[in-house]
Scaffold this active site. Sequence first.
Site, short mmCIF file in Angstrom:
data_model
loop_
_atom_site.label_atom_id
_atom_site.label_comp_id
_atom_site.label_asym_id
_atom_site.label_seq_id
_atom_site.Cartn_x
_atom_site.Cartn_y
_atom_site.Cartn_z
CD GLU A 41 46.05 38.07 33.54
OE1 GLU A 41 46.03 38.19 32.31
OE2 GLU A 41 45.32 37.26 34.16
NE ARG A 101 46.92 34.42 31.65
CZ ARG A 101 46.76 33.20 31.15
NH1 ARG A 101 47.83 32.44 30.94
NH2 ARG A 101 45.58 32.73 30.85
CB SER A 118 41.85 38.15 32.97
OG SER A 118 41.09 37.38 32.07
#
Length: 344
Positions: A334, A163, A237
């Site tokens: 995130e 990520r 997420s």
Amino acid sequence: MLIESNADLSRLNTFCLQCTASQFGRFSSVAELLELWRASEASNLPMLPLGRGSNVLCPEHVEALIVQSAMTNVRLQRSTEQHAYVAVDAGVCWHDWVVASREYGFGLENLALIPGTVGAAPVQNIGAYGVEVGELIESVEFFQPSTGQLRRLNASECRFGYRDSIFKRELAGDAIIYRVVFRLERQFAPELSYGPLKELEDGLRSGQLTPAALVERVVEIRASKLPDPDKTPNVGSFFKNPVVPAALANQLQQQYPTMPVYPLADPEHCKLAAGWLIDQAGWKGKWLGPVAMHCQQALVMVSDGSASLADVWKLAAAVQDSVRQQFAVMLEPEPQLFGSYSRS
């Protein structure tokens, strides 16, 4: 090309957070992108990119010229026996590209139904079910406002991580991606080792599994677990799956035998499932004011549509504190805070 002043971005971010920008404009070509840059220079405003707004948290106001790609061309650059190289403009809907990619090659099927645009995909190095987009990117083409230059980075130069990428670090807020070149596999060899996709392994061995069937199954799985941002405001997420020392993972698994643990290439570390940790900490389906951790997937924070950024951070901090106290693991958010980038 129109530049809008005091632009409302509340419907341009999937969490529907109230936000205005000093200026906003869309570009349909690189030439128009350069025009927008000249306008930002004349207004003494930084120029920042916005895709679909599916992985950002917006403050009440952003003092910048926000630009959004309306470039949507897809073009086969070249093909070899092993790979097809396809240039895709940043404004293409990500899921539409995954579906269309099967005409050229394979590898993106596991990433179906992830919200957002092609231009945003490299920034986050989006991933799902054992596949990360960085594995299938040949190069990224972008404009750098601080230098006024058009640039191209190959995959290694993008420094893709979990990520993560150079676009979230050194180039954060200083890269307007307008095209991504993908390197697709000519042979269909899907990754089926993660979770519910394992059930498709027999079909692969018998030759019955097709790329279309895999995409369809991924869409079914994601739709059954994750809320549609068009109906329930969210940014997907909210926390990264934490990477922890293997010793801690082993200790926790002795205490919690059902805890999912995913091995990594580095044997000294393992990846844990943030959603499982949040569920065990008691936050699944639990509301704190206008926001909650989703009742079907605890990894996703949702809103009733009236949340402020302060509400989001309040719940995030409460979840982090609970997980840290119970598991000695610190969860990392995130999504990025939009407009918080700084340049040296």
